[in-house]
Design a protein around this motif. Structure first.
Motif, mmCIF file in Angstrom:
data_model
loop_
_atom_site.group_PDB
_atom_site.id
_atom_site.type_symbol
_atom_site.label_atom_id
_atom_site.label_comp_id
_atom_site.label_asym_id
_atom_site.label_seq_id
_atom_site.Cartn_x
_atom_site.Cartn_y
_atom_site.Cartn_z
ATOM 1 N N VAL A 44 -92.073 18.781 -40.504
ATOM 2 C CA VAL A 44 -92.976 18.634 -41.645
ATOM 3 C C VAL A 44 -93.376 17.160 -41.733
ATOM 4 O O VAL A 44 -92.569 16.318 -42.105
ATOM 5 C CB VAL A 44 -92.294 19.053 -42.960
ATOM 6 C CG1 VAL A 44 -93.271 18.929 -44.130
ATOM 7 C CG2 VAL A 44 -91.733 20.457 -42.867
ATOM 8 N N GLU A 45 -94.581 16.849 -41.390
ATOM 9 C CA GLU A 45 -95.112 15.487 -41.368
ATOM 10 C C GLU A 45 -94.391 14.618 -40.333
ATOM 11 O O GLU A 45 -93.183 14.397 -40.415
ATOM 12 C CB GLU A 45 -95.039 14.808 -42.744
ATOM 13 C CG GLU A 45 -95.964 15.437 -43.762
ATOM 14 C CD GLU A 45 -96.120 14.599 -45.016
ATOM 15 O OE1 GLU A 45 -97.070 14.863 -45.769
ATOM 16 O OE2 GLU A 45 -95.295 13.695 -45.258
ATOM 17 N N ALA A 46 -95.134 14.133 -39.364
ATOM 18 C CA ALA A 46 -94.572 13.261 -38.320
ATOM 19 C C ALA A 46 -95.725 12.519 -37.649
ATOM 20 O O ALA A 46 -96.737 13.124 -37.305
ATOM 21 C CB ALA A 46 -93.801 14.067 -37.277
ATOM 22 N N ALA A 47 -95.565 11.222 -37.481
ATOM 23 C CA ALA A 47 -96.540 10.436 -36.745
ATOM 24 C C ALA A 47 -96.445 10.774 -35.264
ATOM 25 O O ALA A 47 -95.494 11.435 -34.812
ATOM 26 C CB ALA A 47 -96.304 8.956 -36.980
ATOM 27 N N LEU A 48 -97.408 10.309 -34.493
ATOM 28 C CA LEU A 48 -97.437 10.636 -33.064
ATOM 29 C C LEU A 48 -96.230 10.075 -32.325
ATOM 30 O O LEU A 48 -95.764 10.656 -31.354
ATOM 31 C CB LEU A 48 -98.740 10.121 -32.439
ATOM 32 C CG LEU A 48 -99.993 10.926 -32.784
ATOM 33 C CD1 LEU A 48 -101.219 10.262 -32.212
ATOM 34 C CD2 LEU A 48 -99.871 12.362 -32.278
ATOM 35 N N LYS A 49 -95.720 8.916 -32.752
ATOM 36 C CA LYS A 49 -94.515 8.348 -32.158
ATOM 37 C C LYS A 49 -93.425 8.394 -33.214
ATOM 38 O O LYS A 49 -93.243 7.467 -33.990
ATOM 39 C CB LYS A 49 -94.760 6.918 -31.673
ATOM 40 C CG LYS A 49 -95.755 6.839 -30.523
ATOM 41 C CD LYS A 49 -95.904 5.415 -30.024
ATOM 42 C CE LYS A 49 -96.879 5.362 -28.843
ATOM 43 N NZ LYS A 49 -97.053 3.967 -28.332
ATOM 44 N N SER A 50 -92.701 9.497 -33.222
ATOM 45 C CA SER A 50 -91.747 9.768 -34.292
ATOM 46 C C SER A 50 -90.467 10.357 -33.732
ATOM 47 O O SER A 50 -90.490 11.131 -32.768
ATOM 48 C CB SER A 50 -92.379 10.746 -35.297
ATOM 49 O OG SER A 50 -91.422 11.321 -36.139
ATOM 50 N N GLY A 51 -89.344 10.010 -34.354
ATOM 51 C CA GLY A 51 -88.079 10.604 -33.957
ATOM 52 C C GLY A 51 -88.060 12.101 -34.170
ATOM 53 O O GLY A 51 -87.364 12.834 -33.458
ATOM 54 N N SER A 52 -88.845 12.583 -35.123
ATOM 55 C CA SER A 52 -88.911 14.029 -35.371
ATOM 56 C C SER A 52 -89.495 14.757 -34.174
ATOM 57 O O SER A 52 -89.094 15.884 -33.865
ATOM 58 C CB SER A 52 -89.764 14.304 -36.613
ATOM 59 O OG SER A 52 -89.218 13.676 -37.750
ATOM 60 N N LEU A 53 -90.443 14.122 -33.492
ATOM 61 C CA LEU A 53 -91.015 14.744 -32.297
ATOM 62 C C LEU A 53 -90.003 14.773 -31.168
ATOM 63 O O LEU A 53 -90.026 15.679 -30.318
ATOM 64 C CB LEU A 53 -92.275 14.000 -31.864
ATOM 65 C CG LEU A 53 -93.431 13.980 -32.871
ATOM 66 C CD1 LEU A 53 -94.686 13.410 -32.222
ATOM 67 C CD2 LEU A 53 -93.699 15.367 -33.433
ATOM 68 N N ILE A 54 -89.090 13.801 -31.135
ATOM 69 C CA ILE A 54 -88.006 13.823 -30.150
ATOM 70 C C ILE A 54 -87.112 15.028 -30.410
ATOM 71 O O ILE A 54 -86.719 15.749 -29.489
ATOM 72 C CB ILE A 54 -87.197 12.519 -30.198
ATOM 73 C CG1 ILE A 54 -88.078 11.337 -29.794
ATOM 74 C CG2 ILE A 54 -85.968 12.606 -29.289
ATOM 75 C CD1 ILE A 54 -87.386 9.990 -29.931
ATOM 76 N N THR A 55 -86.796 15.251 -31.691
ATOM 77 C CA THR A 55 -85.989 16.423 -32.041
ATOM 78 C C THR A 55 -86.691 17.704 -31.620
ATOM 79 O O THR A 55 -86.064 18.627 -31.069
ATOM 80 C CB THR A 55 -85.717 16.450 -33.559
ATOM 81 O OG1 THR A 55 -85.146 15.202 -33.966
ATOM 82 C CG2 THR A 55 -84.759 17.584 -33.924
ATOM 83 N N ALA A 56 -87.996 17.783 -31.854
ATOM 84 C CA ALA A 56 -88.760 18.967 -31.462
ATOM 85 C C ALA A 56 -88.752 19.139 -29.947
ATOM 86 O O ALA A 56 -88.606 20.263 -29.443
ATOM 87 C CB ALA A 56 -90.195 18.853 -31.980
ATOM 88 N N ARG A 57 -88.906 18.039 -29.214
ATOM 89 C CA ARG A 57 -88.873 18.129 -27.750
ATOM 90 C C ARG A 57 -87.507 18.600 -27.268
ATOM 91 O O ARG A 57 -87.403 19.427 -26.356
ATOM 92 C CB ARG A 57 -89.202 16.771 -27.128
ATOM 93 C CG ARG A 57 -89.298 16.837 -25.600
ATOM 94 C CD ARG A 57 -89.712 15.513 -24.992
ATOM 95 N NE ARG A 57 -88.680 14.505 -25.118
ATOM 96 C CZ ARG A 57 -88.806 13.365 -25.774
ATOM 97 N NH1 ARG A 57 -89.937 13.094 -26.402
ATOM 98 N NH2 ARG A 57 -87.819 12.494 -25.844
#
Length: 365
Positions: A226-239
């Motif tokens: 829920v809400e994440a910039a293009l360079k975000s730790g949340s995207l690492i979690t998703a990956r």
């Protein structure tokens, strides 16, 4: 195994985990070859010498006993990979930590879990949505997993505190970070569950957060961003969730808001679009089937075997500072997987090799 033998085994396992250059894959390889942590500890100096490095620092018995006492004093306990209450889904994940420190309601580890993560500088609307989503998912029987960071993580924990939430923290279980979440962390330790990979007293550093993110993803059947910039730790979690074969879900947002760009990118790349709890539940059900998956820990590679100087030279010649998949090294070396994995293990124990996500390795400069 009687109580005395179990205690000795826990001490040996903790010593092995806390020794220099022993990562999750190396830990499992050592146990596979030598059968016990105690035997692996005895073999470490010789293995490191084969890798051409100095003898690694071995954690002492006193250090392990002190950590066990400190954890018990905090009302927590160690969970060892492959034993007891270690989270079964996490155990199936590549690079699962050999030990976790847990405080709170361990029964939450037996329930289906959903990771809910997002921006630290989240909007008020984003936090409200995350809080309500966590509440609704909790009411449906799910446990909410997050990282106790500012913003979306905090909102997720607040929404699920009454129904069940797990906070994975980057430092020691007794370190409150961020400081303003101290009361919230204490409450989760009493009514939810706190998990930490680091020993008590360790302040969180930048290198700890990627591992924390992998634990969050590994614990859950699916990850919602829920809400994440293009360079975000949340995207690492998703990956990480995608690498583990788990569902990746994202909440869409305005293309004019930088905090929505990461979520929109995930959806464009194939993540499931989420608008409410019903969407999440539809994506990850049936819970019962997924919980019934095998719980054997990720093996990572074949047990180590004896190697020769020539084989070692062949493998080292294929390595440099650029991460490369282990499978590619095996293919180009024309050696068995067991031999290559053993040589990589020797190099790692010697402090000459670094492991990366996605089963990649590189030489240290």
């Amino acid at each position: 195994m009687n109580e005395g033998a179990q205690s000795e085994d826990r001490i040996a396992r903790l010593r092995l985990i806390r020794s220099d250059h022993v990562g999750p894959i190396t830990y499992l390889q050592l146990l596979a070859r030598f059968g016990s942590a105690a035997a692996a500890l005895e073999a470490l100096p010789e293995l490191a010498a084969r890798g051409g490095g100095r003898t690694p620092r071995l954690a002492t018995r006193v250090t392990a006993e002190q950590e066990i006492a400190a954890v018990a004093k905090l009302g927590a306990r160690h969970l060892f990979l492959g034993q007891g209450l270690y989270p079964p889904l996490l155990a199936q994940s590549e690079g699962a930590p050999p030990v976790l420190i847990a405080k709170g309601e361990l029964a939450l580890l037996e329930r289906p879990a959903i990771a809910l993560v997002g921006a630290r500088n989240a909007s008020a609307a984003g936090c409200r949505f995350a809080r309500q989503l966590a509440h609704d998912l909790g009411a449906a029987g799910a446990v909410i997993v997050s990282g106790l960071a500012r913003g979306i993580d905090t909102a997720a924990h607040d929404g699920a505190l009454e129904s069940g939430t797990i906070a994975v923290i980057a430092g020691g279980i007794d370190i409150f970070y961020p400081p303003e979440n101290e009361a919230r962390q204490r409450a989760i330790g009493e009514r939810g569950l706190l998990l930490a990979e680091q020993p008590p007293g360790i302040e969180p550093h930048a290198r700890h957060f990627p591992t924390r993110n992998r634990i969050i993803a590994g614990l859950a059947h699916g990850t919602v961003v829920v809400e994440a910039a293009l360079k975000s730790g949340s995207l690492i979690t998703a990956r990480n969730a995608g690498e583990f074969g788990r569902d990746v879900m994202a909440v869409p947002g305005s293309p004019l808001d930088p905090r929505a760009q990461g979520c929109n990118q995930l959806i464009r790349d194939g993540a499931i679009l989420i608008q409410n709890a019903a969407d999440v539940l539809e994506a990850i059900r049936p819970f019962e089937v997924r919980v019934a998956q095998p719980t054997a820990p990720f093996a990572g590679a074949e047990p180590p075997v004896d190697t020769s100087d020539g084989e070692r030279s062949t493998v080292i010649a294929l390595l440099n500072q650029t991460p490369v998949p282990v499978d590619e090294i095996i293919r180009q070396a024309a050696l068995s997987a067991a031999i290559v994995q053993t040589i990589l293990l020797e190099l790692e124990l010697a402090g000459r090799l670094e492991r990366h996500a996605g089963a990649k390795v590189s030489l240290l400069g």
